[in-house]
Scaffold this active site. Structure first.
Site, PDB file in Angstrom:
ATOM      1  N   GLU A   1      -5.224  -8.738   1.625  1.00 52.24           N
ATOM      2  CA  GLU A   1      -5.774  -8.420   2.950  1.00 52.24           C
ATOM      3  C   GLU A   1      -7.280  -8.266   2.831  1.00 52.24           C
ATOM      4  O   GLU A   1      -7.782  -7.689   1.867  1.00 52.24           O
ATOM      5  CB  GLU A   1      -5.239  -7.076   3.493  1.00 52.24           C
TER       6      GLU A   1
ATOM      7  N   GLU B   1       0.809  -1.226   0.000  1.00 50.99           N
ATOM      8  CA  GLU B   1       0.000   0.000   0.000  1.00 50.99           C
ATOM      9  C   GLU B   1       0.841   1.274   0.000  1.00 50.99           C
ATOM     10  O   GLU B   1       0.814   2.047   0.967  1.00 50.99           O
ATOM     11  CB  GLU B   1      -0.920   0.041   1.227  1.00 50.99           C
TER      12      GLU B   1
END
Ligand code: NOJ
Length: 439
Positions: A344, A163
């Site tokens: 995730e 990210e």
């Protein structure tokens, strides 16, 4: 029993990150990361990540718990400052920690999925300018090489970065994460350093890996879900999900350059450069998607982060809406044509150990089933999905939120280090055993 739609080698797993679970911050030759030195005022309850779940000492037990749950994969990250505690110095004890962990996972039949950087920049790298300086590009390349030399005989799956939009947005724009800066004007430079470092890392993996690697970028890739499934609403959701209007939080700001070699302009002032594109767009094998809630949250009456009162929400305030998993996979795959891995997905809740000594978390069990239902739809419709990694294997240090949010399949008593497998984890185990047929 229903037939499964999931491929037989589907990677059912769970994820973590070094700074969030390891602890052992000053042990085994490790030096601090920018999170270890964060001032208490920046973290809820003045907490820190020095001990965290103490996975550094509990790693064998933790792998046995993963095995008990039947996990097929475990996504974890490497602490850069454990492996390279100062410039030019490789730490054999740090390497051994990860090498032993990999051996233990493989012995337990669990595929290791390795994130090379999950936000814990070493202090020594930060002092050289961190992500603001292009010096980080060769430093990240050299770090990657050390990790690849040590682990790639056994590890096949690699994610150079987790990210990037979040550590830049939270750490360098909004001042909410380490290093707690407000450097809005530096967005183009930060992004460029990040993308070029990523590219060097991908090239290094491909050049030195001892077995053919699978390399992917991991994105916080929410999307807008269509309000209904008419073609018009679907196209509207796709357009909004791929707009550059959200700037660095948009899917395209990162993935157009990294995957397609196309520069992007955002907010009229930031841009990536055409001349960097050939270098940045290194071939990738998959896109990792971290998926939590749809971006529709503001349109539905919440603010940019949390849903409005009365909506189904996790203890982070995030909306529980499983459609995001289907639409994000679909929109991302249709635009970028790469296989996808859900790297995730999970929810925080106010779990506690009940009188009977167990952790009963029906909401998380329901969350997993409803999100997997939408994942099953994507797989059933033929979108290539490689795996699903629940966030997180255990309760852990949720950055500036400290230890309050509990995302884990395994409950951690932070005072004693005691682990308790939650009910939802036993449910997940059944799903894994049927390769998703019971979803
Ligand atoms: C995103 C990040 O990768 C991870 O570090 C974080 O804990 C979870 N999502 C939950 O916020």
């Amino acid at each position: 029993m229903n037939e499964t739609v999931f491929p037989k080698d589907f990677l059912w797993g769970a994820a973590s990150a070094s700074a969030q679970v390891e602890g052992g911050w000053n042990e085994g030759g490790r030096t601090p990361s920018i999170w270890d030195v964060a001032a208490p005022k920046h973290i809820k309850n003045g907490d820190n990540c020095h001990v965290s779940c103490d996975h550094y000492h509990h790693w064998k037990e933790d792998v046995q718990l993963m095995k008990q749950l039947g996990l097929k994969s475990y996504r974890f990250s490497i602490s850069w400052s454990r492996v390279i505690p100062e410039e030019g110095k490789v730490n054999p004890e740090g390497i051994k920690f990860y090498s032993d962990l990999v051996d233990e996972l493989i012995a337990a039949g669990i595929e290791p999925l390795v994130t090379i950087f999950h936000w814990d920049t070493p202090v020594w790298v930060y002092k050289k300018g961190g992500w603001m300086s292009k010096k980080i590009i060769p430093l990240f390349r050299d770090y990657t090489k050390v990790v690849i030399d040590a682990l790639s005989d056994r590890v096949k799956w690699w994610m150079p970065m987790n990210e990037p939009q979040c550590f830049i947005m939270n750490g360098y724009m909004q001042g909410l994460h380490a290093p707690f800066k407000h450097n809005y004007l530096a967005l183009s430079k930060l992004t460029r350093n990040c993308m070029l470092a990523h590219a060097e890392s991908v090239k290094t993996i491909r050049q030195y890996a001892k077995q053919t690697p699978k390399v992917g970028i991991v994105m916080a890739s929410g999307c807008f879900v269509p309000e209904d499934e008419t073609p018009e609403k679907i196209e509207e959701a796709r357009r909004k999900s791929m707009e550059t209007g959200m700037g660095l939080m948009s899917n395209r700001w990162w993935m157009d350059p990294l995957v397609e070699g196309k520069p992007v302009r955002a907010y009229g002032v930031y841009s990536s450069r055409e001349r960097d594109m050939a270098e940045i767009a290194q071939p990738l094998d998959f896109i990792g998607l971290n998926l939590y809630q749809p971006f529709n949250v503001a349109a539905w009456g919440g603010d940019s982060k949390t849903g409005a009162a009365g909506m189904p929400r996790s203890s982070m305030g995030w909306i529980v809406d499983e459609r995001v998993i289907y639409w994000a996979i679909r929109f991302v795959h249709e635009r970028y044509h790469l296989p996808v891995m859900v790297t995730e997905n999970g929810m925080a809740d106010n779990d506690f150990v009940c009188l009977d000594g167990e952790v009963h978390d029906p909401q998380r069990a329901d969350f997993i089933k409803r999100y997997l239902g939408c994942l099953k739809r994507a797989v059933g419709e033929g979108y290539p999905v490689l795996g699903y990694q629940y966030w997180s294997i255990m309760d852990n240090f949720e950055w500036a939120e400290g230890y309050e949010p509990r995302f884990g399949l395994i409950f951690v008593d932070y005072a004693t280090g005691k682990r308790t497998i939650k009910d939802s984890a036993w449910e997940y185990k059944k799903i894994i055993e049927t390769n998703g047929a019971m979803i």
